[in-house]
Design a protein around this motif. Structure first.
Motif, PDB file in Angstrom:
ATOM      1  N   MET A  62       0.833  -1.204   0.000  1.00 39.30           N
ATOM      2  CA  MET A  62       0.000   0.000   0.000  1.00 39.30           C
ATOM      3  C   MET A  62       0.870   1.256   0.000  1.00 39.30           C
ATOM      4  O   MET A  62       0.536   2.251  -0.650  1.00 39.30           O
ATOM      5  N   ARG A  63       1.991   1.210   0.702  1.00 36.72           N
ATOM      6  CA  ARG A  63       2.911   2.366   0.680  1.00 36.72           C
ATOM      7  C   ARG A  63       3.492   2.544  -0.720  1.00 36.72           C
ATOM      8  O   ARG A  63       3.653   3.669  -1.201  1.00 36.72           O
ATOM      9  N   TRP A  64       3.802   1.425  -1.383  1.00 35.82           N
ATOM     10  CA  TRP A  64       4.340   1.519  -2.756  1.00 35.82           C
ATOM     11  C   TRP A  64       3.287   2.081  -3.700  1.00 35.82           C
ATOM     12  O   TRP A  64       3.584   2.943  -4.533  1.00 35.82           O
ATOM     13  N   GLN A  65       2.031   1.615  -3.599  1.00 33.03           N
ATOM     14  CA  GLN A  65       0.952   2.147  -4.432  1.00 33.03           C
ATOM     15  C   GLN A  65       0.779   3.645  -4.229  1.00 33.03           C
ATOM     16  O   GLN A  65       0.574   4.404  -5.177  1.00 33.03           O
ATOM     17  N   GLN A  66       0.847   4.062  -2.960  1.00 38.34           N
ATOM     18  CA  GLN A  66       0.708   5.486  -2.659  1.00 38.34           C
ATOM     19  C   GLN A  66       1.831   6.284  -3.308  1.00 38.34           C
ATOM     20  O   GLN A  66       1.602   7.349  -3.896  1.00 38.34           O
ATOM     21  N   ALA A  67       3.045   5.762  -3.241  1.00 39.63           N
ATOM     22  CA  ALA A  67       4.182   6.460  -3.849  1.00 39.63           C
ATOM     23  C   ALA A  67       4.027   6.539  -5.365  1.00 39.63           C
ATOM     24  O   ALA A  67       4.340   7.565  -5.983  1.00 39.63           O
ATOM     25  N   MET A  68       3.534   5.458  -5.988  1.00 38.92           N
ATOM     26  CA  MET A  68       3.316   5.457  -7.427  1.00 38.92           C
ATOM     27  C   MET A  68       2.266   6.499  -7.803  1.00 38.92           C
ATOM     28  O   MET A  68       2.434   7.260  -8.775  1.00 38.92           O
ATOM     29  N   PHE A  69       1.182   6.538  -7.056  1.00 36.28           N
ATOM     30  CA  PHE A  69       0.121   7.507  -7.326  1.00 36.28           C
ATOM     31  C   PHE A  69       0.650   8.934  -7.175  1.00 36.28           C
ATOM     32  O   PHE A  69       0.400   9.791  -8.036  1.00 36.28           O
ATOM     33  N   ASP A  70       1.368   9.194  -6.105  1.00 37.86           N
ATOM     34  CA  ASP A  70       1.882  10.548  -5.863  1.00 37.86           C
ATOM     35  C   ASP A  70       2.830  10.991  -6.973  1.00 37.86           C
ATOM     36  O   ASP A  70       2.832  12.155  -7.373  1.00 37.86           O
ATOM     37  N   ALA A  71       3.630  10.054  -7.474  1.00 37.80           N
ATOM     38  CA  ALA A  71       4.592  10.410  -8.519  1.00 37.80           C
ATOM     39  C   ALA A  71       3.925  10.597  -9.870  1.00 37.80           C
ATOM     40  O   ALA A  71       4.382  11.394 -10.692  1.00 37.80           O
ATOM     41  N   ALA A  72       2.828   9.881 -10.119  1.00 41.66           N
ATOM     42  CA  ALA A  72       2.214   9.890 -11.448  1.00 41.66           C
ATOM     43  C   ALA A  72       1.096  10.905 -11.604  1.00 41.66           C
ATOM     44  O   ALA A  72       0.871  11.414 -12.710  1.00 41.66           O
ATOM     45  N   TYR A  73       0.388  11.215 -10.534  1.00 43.29           N
ATOM     46  CA  TYR A  73      -0.905  11.875 -10.708  1.00 43.29           C
ATOM     47  C   TYR A  73      -0.810  13.303 -11.252  1.00 43.29           C
ATOM     48  O   TYR A  73      -1.440  13.635 -12.266  1.00 43.29           O
ATOM     49  N   GLU A  74      -0.056  14.148 -10.607  1.00 42.09           N
ATOM     50  CA  GLU A  74      -0.138  15.585 -10.899  1.00 42.09           C
ATOM     51  C   GLU A  74       0.130  15.911 -12.365  1.00 42.09           C
ATOM     52  O   GLU A  74      -0.616  16.667 -12.995  1.00 42.09           O
ATOM     53  N   ARG A  75       1.156  15.321 -12.940  1.00 40.49           N
ATOM     54  CA  ARG A  75       1.524  15.676 -14.314  1.00 40.49           C
ATOM     55  C   ARG A  75       1.067  14.658 -15.348  1.00 40.49           C
ATOM     56  O   ARG A  75       0.640  15.028 -16.423  1.00 40.49           O
ATOM     57  N   PHE A  76       1.153  13.372 -15.008  1.00 44.91           N
ATOM     58  CA  PHE A  76       0.965  12.359 -16.033  1.00 44.91           C
ATOM     59  C   PHE A  76      -0.441  11.771 -16.060  1.00 44.91           C
ATOM     60  O   PHE A  76      -0.777  11.029 -16.980  1.00 44.91           O
ATOM     61  N   ILE A  77      -1.264  12.077 -15.074  1.00 42.06           N
ATOM     62  CA  ILE A  77      -2.680  11.708 -15.088  1.00 42.06           C
ATOM     63  C   ILE A  77      -3.534  12.967 -15.092  1.00 42.06           C
ATOM     64  O   ILE A  77      -4.375  13.171 -15.964  1.00 42.06           O
ATOM     65  N   GLY A  78      -3.303  13.836 -14.131  1.00 37.25           N
ATOM     66  CA  GLY A  78      -4.087  15.047 -14.026  1.00 37.25           C
ATOM     67  C   GLY A  78      -3.593  16.196 -14.872  1.00 37.25           C
ATOM     68  O   GLY A  78      -4.229  17.250 -14.926  1.00 37.25           O
ATOM     69  N   GLY A  79      -2.472  16.022 -15.568  1.00 33.45           N
ATOM     70  CA  GLY A  79      -1.915  17.093 -16.392  1.00 33.45           C
ATOM     71  C   GLY A  79      -1.870  16.715 -17.862  1.00 33.45           C
ATOM     72  O   GLY A  79      -2.221  15.603 -18.256  1.00 33.45           O
ATOM     73  N   ASP A  80      -1.438  17.654 -18.675  1.00 36.86           N
ATOM     74  CA  ASP A  80      -1.332  17.460 -20.119  1.00 36.86           C
ATOM     75  C   ASP A  80      -0.211  16.461 -20.411  1.00 36.86           C
ATOM     76  O   ASP A  80       0.943  16.687 -20.061  1.00 36.86           O
ATOM     77  N   ALA A  81      -0.562  15.371 -21.079  1.00 36.82           N
ATOM     78  CA  ALA A  81       0.422  14.318 -21.318  1.00 36.82           C
ATOM     79  C   ALA A  81       1.074  14.412 -22.682  1.00 36.82           C
ATOM     80  O   ALA A  81       1.642  13.447 -23.169  1.00 36.82           O
TER      81      ALA A  81
END
Length: 507
Positions: free
Chosen positions: A116-135
């Protein structure tokens, strides 16, 4: 600017609200008599039924869109009336790895803190720019984004999802509950990239919610706010063509399908074809419809894509007293067969090689577990919500297996229900069938190869490699929805609407 939006699903309504918040005029044109698209709710024989999405994750994205359109948080919470779904899922397993048949509740029964800690780290690293931002590719040409990409690679984002789960989780049941989301990505867990653990994190780590009045409540509140903010929503209108010149859209032509059927007030127009002038357009329909509209203006057809598997979904009225004795009492139950890798191989096979599941797994959905059998306005005996059960059976899309679903669909559903009855869901095979959707039905709604899950999230169809939101050759047309970035699901749909609003105004 006056922007036309084709489609009143979550992505179209999200785009409309963000555009209104930026000071633009909007008109949303929707073929159906109601809003919601793949996240709508219908009343069938006195029962509320969710034909598409069945729960809400990351509700903050809805609140953000409503706030952009002028609705404050407290009013939005009151109108949406969201209830927490606990547990998020129940997994029901046959005898596996020497263990007897069992039930695992997610997240409470998961003892996988490291994962779960690894999933959280993956989400934190990916979300702002690569999911929620212009890809778009150009967004990666700066040191900050390159650093984020490096962190994702170090976290193992490009390894397989199954590999990353297996190295941290010993319980084979927990492994399934943390990887079944690969179905939404359209590939087997062993083939899905580990970055798609962010989907599991949205479900397991961030919580799951359900509107008391059904999933369609989200779209109806958003549409109401579009109107309150000065936008227009035209229901029962099919877009039959785009007008344009010199690489720009100048408007669209829409045909009234029902002379205002299912609409009221400003939504009613007279029957016939209407020409609506616009300064730009957002297209949210799936690829077959979007490509047909763009082609006369010079929109280039996209390269061939690999599509996700499809599903057969049956909605039933089953005696609540019988449901009380079922093996689980959860809003969502994943009832697994013993096979796992073979099941994914059968439903994700390439063209002409797909097969129906030989040892099937199903998703059984019972909203009454969350809403207590009653809507906000009436009791269970008035609405019947307490008896509605939905069963989803994954299956190949029409390219993978060109089956004649109009001929076999009813028999297949009966087989599914008999299988569930044998597994302990007593009475489910004698329930009244309210509605069935097969790949043939999805195809008639304009979905590629009869799949509601759009293009698969393979490595070549992810992020900047997925179909771009900007339409090559047409300056003021952009895409939103599951065919484009960031992909399939309720949160991606809402994000794509915001990104489309930003893209159309930037152009």
């Amino acid at each position: 600017m006056h922007i036309g939006i084709i489609g009143a699903g979550l992505s179209g309504l999200s785009a409309a609200l963000h555009l209104l918040g930026a000071g633009h005029r909007v008109t949303v044109v929707e073929r159906s008599p109601q809003v919601g698209g793949r996240a709508g709710t219908e009343r069938i024989r006195g029962h509320l039924v969710d034909p598409g999405a069945s729960v809400l994750t990351m509700p903050e994205l809805v609140f953000d869109a409503l706030a952009a359109g002028g609705l404050d948080r407290f009013a939005a919470e009151d109108e949406l009336d969201l209830l927490p779904v606990t547990p998020a899922y129940a997994g029901r397993f046959p005898a596996l790895d020497g263990l007897p048949p069992s039930v695992l509740h997610v997240p409470d029964d998961l003892a996988v803190d490291e994962h779960m800690r690894w999933q959280q780290a993956m989400f934190d690293a990916a979300y702002e720019r690569f999911i929620g931002g212009d890809a778009a590719w150009r967004s990666y040409a700066n040191p900050r984004d390159l650093a984020r990409l490096g962190k994702l690679v170090r976290l193992g984002a490009l390894r397989s999802m199954q590999h990353q789960v297996d190295r941290r989780v010993d319980d084979s049941r927990a492994r399934r509950m943390l990887t079944f989301q690969a179905l939404y990505a359209g590939v087997a867990p062993s083939a899905a990239r580990a970055v798609y653990a962010v989907i599991s994190h949205m479900d397991v780590g961030l919580g799951v919610w359900y509107p008391r009045a059904g999933m369609g409540r989200v779209a109806s509140v958003m549409a109401d706010q579009v109107r309150r903010a000065g936008g227009a929503v035209l229901l029962d209108h099919e877009v039959i063509g785009l007008d344009g010149r010199r690489g720009r859209v100048t408007g669209l032509r829409a045909r009234s399908l029902g002379a205002g059927r299912g609409t009221s007030g400003a939504d009613r127009t007279s029957a016939g074809v209407h020409q609506l002038p616009f300064d730009g357009v957002v297209l949210t329909a799936d690829s077959p419809v979007t490509d047909r509209l763009l082609a006369p203006l010079g929109g280039r057809a996209p390269r061939r894509v690999r599509l996700s598997p499809s599903a057969v979904v049956a909605h039933l009225d089953v005696d609540p007293d019988l449901q009380d004795h079922w093996p689980t009492q959860a809003h969502h139950t994943l009832d697994f067969g013993a096979a796992w890798e073979r099941t994914f191989a059968e439903i994700t096979a390439t063209r002409g090689r797909g097969r129906l599941m030989s040892d099937p797994s199903f998703l059984v959905t019972r909203p009454s577990i969350t809403i207590g059998g009653a809507s906000a306005a009436s009791g269970p005996h008035e609405t019947g919500e307490g008896s509605v059960v939905s069963v989803l059976a994954p299956c190949p899309n029409l390219e993978s297996a060109p089956l004649d679903w109009d001929s076999i669909g009813v028999d297949y559903v009966r087989d599914v229900l008999r299988t569930l009855s044998r597994r302990g869901y007593r009475g489910i095979d004698s329930g009244e069938i309210l509605r069935v959707d097969t790949p043939a039905d999805w195809a008639r709604q304009g979905m590629s190869a009869g799949t509601p899950f759009a293009a698969a999230h393979t490595l070549r169809q992810t992020g900047p490699l997925r179909r771009p939101q900007r339409v090559p050759g047409i300056a003021n047309a952009v895409l939103a929805g599951s065919m484009t970035h960031p992909g399939v699901g309720v949160p991606p749909a809402l994000i794509s609407g915001r990104l489309a609003a930003e893209a159309i105004t930037a152009r």
